[in-house]
Write an enzyme that holds these catalytic residues in place. Structure first.
Site, PDB file in Angstrom:
ATOM      1  N   ARG A  57       3.195  13.874  -6.483  1.00  0.00           N
ATOM      2  CA  ARG A  57       3.591  13.005  -4.854  1.00  0.00           C
ATOM      3  C   ARG A  57       1.819  12.693  -4.189  1.00  0.00           C
ATOM      4  O   ARG A  57       2.315  12.755  -2.884  1.00  0.00           O
ATOM      5  CB  ARG A  57       4.132  15.141  -4.907  1.00  0.00           C
ATOM      6  CG  ARG A  57       3.893  15.195  -3.360  1.00  0.00           C
ATOM      7  CD  ARG A  57       4.811  16.382  -3.427  1.00  0.00           C
ATOM      8  NE  ARG A  57       4.992  16.391  -1.771  1.00  0.00           N
ATOM      9  CZ  ARG A  57       3.685  17.550  -1.651  1.00  0.00           C
ATOM     10  NH1 ARG A  57       3.612  18.605  -1.910  1.00  0.00           N
ATOM     11  NH2 ARG A  57       4.711  18.024   0.418  1.00  0.00           N
ATOM     12  N   HIS A  61       1.685  10.368  -1.339  1.00  0.00           N
ATOM     13  CA  HIS A  61       0.839  11.107  -0.195  1.00  0.00           C
ATOM     14  C   HIS A  61      -0.237   9.243  -0.078  1.00  0.00           C
ATOM     15  O   HIS A  61       0.106   9.364   1.462  1.00  0.00           O
ATOM     16  CB  HIS A  61       0.632  11.806  -0.096  1.00  0.00           C
ATOM     17  CG  HIS A  61       2.331  12.899  -0.150  1.00  0.00           C
ATOM     18  ND1 HIS A  61       1.427  14.141   0.598  1.00  0.00           N
ATOM     19  CD2 HIS A  61       2.920  12.938  -0.391  1.00  0.00           C
ATOM     20  CE1 HIS A  61       2.489  14.530   1.027  1.00  0.00           C
ATOM     21  NE2 HIS A  61       4.375  14.338   0.347  1.00  0.00           N
ATOM     22  N   ASN A  89      -1.747  20.850   4.148  1.00  0.00           N
ATOM     23  CA  ASN A  89      -1.764  20.027   3.665  1.00  0.00           C
ATOM     24  C   ASN A  89      -0.739  19.940   2.472  1.00  0.00           C
ATOM     25  O   ASN A  89      -1.372  18.987   1.629  1.00  0.00           O
ATOM     26  CB  ASN A  89      -3.925  20.466   3.219  1.00  0.00           C
ATOM     27  CG  ASN A  89      -3.152  21.406   2.325  1.00  0.00           C
ATOM     28  OD1 ASN A  89      -2.331  22.110   1.593  1.00  0.00           O
ATOM     29  ND2 ASN A  89      -4.465  22.446   1.808  1.00  0.00           N
ATOM     30  N   HIS A 185      12.405  13.825  -7.760  1.00  0.00           N
ATOM     31  CA  HIS A 185      12.784  15.621  -7.130  1.00  0.00           C
ATOM     32  C   HIS A 185      13.198  15.938  -8.473  1.00  0.00           C
ATOM     33  O   HIS A 185      13.566  17.236  -8.322  1.00  0.00           O
ATOM     34  CB  HIS A 185      13.342  15.972  -5.376  1.00  0.00           C
ATOM     35  CG  HIS A 185      12.139  15.178  -4.881  1.00  0.00           C
ATOM     36  ND1 HIS A 185      12.591  14.872  -2.939  1.00  0.00           N
ATOM     37  CD2 HIS A 185      11.014  15.038  -4.982  1.00  0.00           C
ATOM     38  CE1 HIS A 185      11.421  15.218  -2.593  1.00  0.00           C
ATOM     39  NE2 HIS A 185      10.729  15.523  -3.461  1.00  0.00           N
TER      40      HIS A 185
HETATM   41  C1  HEM Z   1      11.241  10.622   2.704  1.00  0.00           C
HETATM   42  C2  HEM Z   1      10.987  11.315   1.580  1.00  0.00           C
HETATM   43  C3  HEM Z   1      10.334  12.778   1.038  1.00  0.00           C
HETATM   44  C4  HEM Z   1       9.896  13.893   1.136  1.00  0.00           C
HETATM   45  C5  HEM Z   1      10.688  13.776   2.925  1.00  0.00           C
HETATM   46  C6  HEM Z   1       9.264  14.895   0.696  1.00  0.00           C
HETATM   47  C7  HEM Z   1       9.649  16.043   0.493  1.00  0.00           C
HETATM   48  C8  HEM Z   1       8.776  16.435  -0.454  1.00  0.00           C
HETATM   49  C9  HEM Z   1       8.735  18.223  -0.227  1.00  0.00           C
HETATM   50  C10 HEM Z   1       9.043  19.239   0.646  1.00  0.00           C
HETATM   51  C11 HEM Z   1       8.303  19.295  -1.610  1.00  0.00           C
HETATM   52  C12 HEM Z   1       7.826  19.871  -1.995  1.00  0.00           C
HETATM   53  C13 HEM Z   1       6.004  20.111  -1.967  1.00  0.00           C
HETATM   54  C14 HEM Z   1       6.654  21.827  -1.891  1.00  0.00           C
HETATM   55  O1  HEM Z   1       6.608  22.358  -1.575  1.00  0.00           O
HETATM   56  O2  HEM Z   1       5.023  22.090  -2.568  1.00  0.00           O
HETATM   57  C15 HEM Z   1       7.824  17.429  -2.245  1.00  0.00           C
HETATM   58  C16 HEM Z   1       7.926  17.497  -3.391  1.00  0.00           C
HETATM   59  C17 HEM Z   1       8.024  16.612  -4.111  1.00  0.00           C
HETATM   60  N1  HEM Z   1       8.044  15.477  -4.419  1.00  0.00           N
HETATM   61 FE1  HEM Z   1       8.563  14.681  -2.535  1.00  0.00          FE
HETATM   62  N2  HEM Z   1       9.425  14.328  -0.891  1.00  0.00           N
HETATM   63  C18 HEM Z   1       9.741  12.338   0.107  1.00  0.00           C
HETATM   64  C19 HEM Z   1       9.671  11.544  -0.767  1.00  0.00           C
HETATM   65  C20 HEM Z   1       8.610  11.544  -2.335  1.00  0.00           C
HETATM   66  C21 HEM Z   1       8.759   9.925  -3.105  1.00  0.00           C
HETATM   67  C22 HEM Z   1       8.544   8.715  -2.935  1.00  0.00           C
HETATM   68  C23 HEM Z   1       8.029  11.041  -4.909  1.00  0.00           C
HETATM   69  C24 HEM Z   1       7.865  10.424  -5.215  1.00  0.00           C
HETATM   70  C25 HEM Z   1       7.324   9.045  -5.755  1.00  0.00           C
HETATM   71  C26 HEM Z   1       8.067  12.600  -4.713  1.00  0.00           C
HETATM   72  C27 HEM Z   1       8.384  13.254  -5.648  1.00  0.00           C
HETATM   73  C28 HEM Z   1       7.489  14.674  -4.914  1.00  0.00           C
HETATM   74  C29 HEM Z   1       7.730  14.985  -6.394  1.00  0.00           C
HETATM   75  C30 HEM Z   1       7.053  15.272  -7.921  1.00  0.00           C
HETATM   76  C31 HEM Z   1       7.447  16.349  -6.126  1.00  0.00           C
HETATM   77  C32 HEM Z   1       7.054  18.146  -6.379  1.00  0.00           C
HETATM   78  C33 HEM Z   1       5.761  18.592  -6.637  1.00  0.00           C
HETATM   79  C34 HEM Z   1       5.343  19.280  -6.865  1.00  0.00           C
HETATM   80  O3  HEM Z   1       5.654  19.874  -8.475  1.00  0.00           O
HETATM   81  O4  HEM Z   1       3.794  19.977  -7.046  1.00  0.00           O
HETATM   82  N3  HEM Z   1       8.288  12.698  -3.133  1.00  0.00           N
HETATM   83  N4  HEM Z   1       8.868  16.703  -1.540  1.00  0.00           N
HETATM   84  C1  LIG Z   2      -4.999  22.867   2.429  1.00  0.00           C
HETATM   85  O1  LIG Z   2      -5.772  24.089   3.199  1.00  0.00           O
HETATM   86  C2  LIG Z   2      -5.870  25.389   3.144  1.00  0.00           C
HETATM   87  C3  LIG Z   2      -5.913  25.848   4.576  1.00  0.00           C
HETATM   88  O2  LIG Z   2      -6.078  24.840   5.022  1.00  0.00           O
HETATM   89  C4  LIG Z   2      -6.929  25.469   2.413  1.00  0.00           C
HETATM   90  O3  LIG Z   2      -7.565  26.466   2.098  1.00  0.00           O
HETATM   91  C5  LIG Z   2      -7.288  24.646   0.590  1.00  0.00           C
HETATM   92  O4  LIG Z   2      -7.753  24.429   0.010  1.00  0.00           O
HETATM   93  C6  LIG Z   2      -6.643  22.936   1.297  1.00  0.00           C
HETATM   94  N1  LIG Z   2      -6.620  22.789   0.346  1.00  0.00           N
HETATM   95  C7  LIG Z   2      -6.440  20.985  -0.535  1.00  0.00           C
HETATM   96  C8  LIG Z   2      -6.081  20.450  -1.487  1.00  0.00           C
HETATM   97  O5  LIG Z   2      -7.168  20.626   0.321  1.00  0.00           O
END
Ligand code: HEM
Ligand SMILES: *[C@@H]1O[C@H](CO)[C@@H](O)[C@H](O)[C@H]1NC(C)=O
Ligand SMILES: *[C@@H]1O[C@H](CO)[C@@H](O)[C@H](O)[C@H]1NC(C)=O
Length: 337
Positions: A57, A61, A89, A185
């Site tokens: 992720r 980003h 963030n 995902h």
């Molecule tokens: C329009 C495209 C995308 C949207 C709207 C999206 C949105 C999201 C959201 C909302 C989450 C949840 C984050 C959280 O709750 O911490 C997430 C997690 C994740 N996304 Fe995406 N994503 C997109 C594209 C991608 C792409 C292109 C990749 C990788 C190449 C990716 C890899 C991941 C992974 C691996 C997670 C899990 C993160 C974790 O375990 O902390 N996403 N994404």
């Molecule tokens: C994300 O934002 C929160 C609140 O602004 C902060 O406490 C945290 O350290 C930030 N995390 C990163 C990875 O910058």
């Protein structure tokens, strides 16, 4: 004379075109670079199987905002609010893994391996450790010196597939890349706040999204009871596994993910919409039936993602610390590249 100008022309051609990424860019300047990255990622993975999803992720980003230049890794400072502090963030994590790799690489060969490459390589190794294919990753990225919260326009999980396609086209990725990379995902975590609307107020109806599988809906309602959450405090929110269609939530496995998508078991609205869109639903069905095809296409799309807006040659710099630009004064100037 004619020969001389030909040589000069050729030289000019080489100078203007030779700065592109290449496989094993560090083979002479830091021969063990890729081995060291792999060892550190492996060490973290053994303690926490969710490290690869965090890295994936982070890589997305980084590349989506200003290209894959490591700008997501920069911390905010006195005068500048960095990308990573965008209002959500966005619950990004695994910054510590990157710091750890950077420290090891600085011991081995000081100031040689860029943070943008470290993130791309670590992500590549995370994909492999999660069950994805091992792919050759071109390197030679340089680090940007700008990271500005104002540049963060990431797609929301509530947008339509058409809007997501447009967002991906803006970084030269197509609908196949989008459908494939959303397969990321199949691993990792998702905070309830990113899909609460689907559970309690789908499109303003006050009802759940009718496309959610009923058994899954019951599960998600339990894990995410009604509560207030904003993007500002989403890091404190509870989370669920992103892939609800599997018993192996850290296995990068297209089959279960796309099978889930085609059967109302996607957690994010956008992922679920892949089932209701022509082309993306056909590709999803192909990925269910051919894990091999998914692995191959995923590697291809990751390499493509890793090429987005890279700095090469003499552009940018190689940061000594991934959280800070080398001359700490240039971080808030958006005119420098
Ligand atoms: C329009 C495209 C995308 C949207 C709207 C999206 C949105 C999201 C959201 C909302 C989450 C949840 C984050 C959280 O709750 O911490 C997430 C997690 C994740 N996304 Fe995406 N994503 C997109 C594209 C991608 C792409 C292109 C990749 C990788 C190449 C990716 C890899 C991941 C992974 C691996 C997670 C899990 C993160 C974790 O375990 O902390 N996403 N994404
Ligand atoms: C994300 O934002 C929160 C609140 O602004 C902060 O406490 C945290 O350290 C930030 N995390 C990163 C990875 O910058
Ligand atoms: C998040 O913010 C909302 C709105 O300000 C508040 O109602 C809620 O209690 C907060 N949640 C947490 C976990 O802090």
């Amino acid at each position: 004379m004619a020969i001389l100008s030909l040589v000069l022309l050729l030289l000019a051609h080489i100078i203007t075109t030779s700065f592109s990424l290449q496989i094993h860019f560090y083979s002479k300047s830091c021969p063990r670079a890729e081995i060291i990255v792999k060892q550190v990622v492996q060490k973290h993975f053994q303690q926490d199987p969710s490290v690869p999803s965090g890295l994936l992720r982070l890589q997305f980003h980084d590349c989506f905002v200003r290209g894959c230049d490591g700008s997501i890794l920069l911390d905010s400072d006195g005068h500048n609010v960095a990308e990573k502090n965008a209002p959500p963030n966005l619950t990004l994590r695994t910054f510590d893994v990157i710091d750890d790799i950077k420290a090891e690489l600085e011991k081995e060969c000081r100031g040689v391996v860029s943070c943008a490459d470290i993130l791309a390589l670590a992500t590549r190794d995370g994909v492999k450790l999660s069950g994805g294919a091992a792919y050759a990753l071109p390197t030679g990225r340089r680090d940007g010196v700008v990271s500005n919260v104002a540049d963060v326009h990431l797609p929301s999980p509530m947008i339509s597939v058409a809007e997501a396609v447009a967002a991906f086209l803006s970084i030269n990725l197509d609908i196949v890349d989008l459908t494939t990379l959303l397969g990321a995902h199949s691993i990792g975590l998702c905070h309830c706040g990113f899909f609460m609307d689907r559970l309690y107020n789908h499109k303003g109806t006050g009802l759940p999204d009718p496309s959610i599988d009923p058994t899954l809906l019951t599960t998600l309602l339990k894990k995410c009871p009604p509560h207030a959450v904003t993007l500002q405090n989403i890091t404190q929110d509870s989370s669920v596994f992103m892939n609800q269609a599997t018993t192996t939530p850290f296995l990068l496995d297209g089959s279960s993910f796309y099978h889930g998508v085609l059967n109302g078991m996607a957690v994010l609205q956008l992922d679920q919409e892949l089932a209701f869109t022509d082309l993306t639903n056909k590709l999803a069905a192909r990925f269910v039936n051919s894990p091999k095809l998914f692995r191959k296409q995923f590697s291809k799309s990751m390499v493509k993602l890793g090429n987005v807006g890279v700095l090469t040659g003499e552009e940018g710099e190689v940061r000594l610390n991934c959280r800070r630009v080398n001359s700490a004064t240039s971080s808030n100037s958006s005119t420098k590249v």
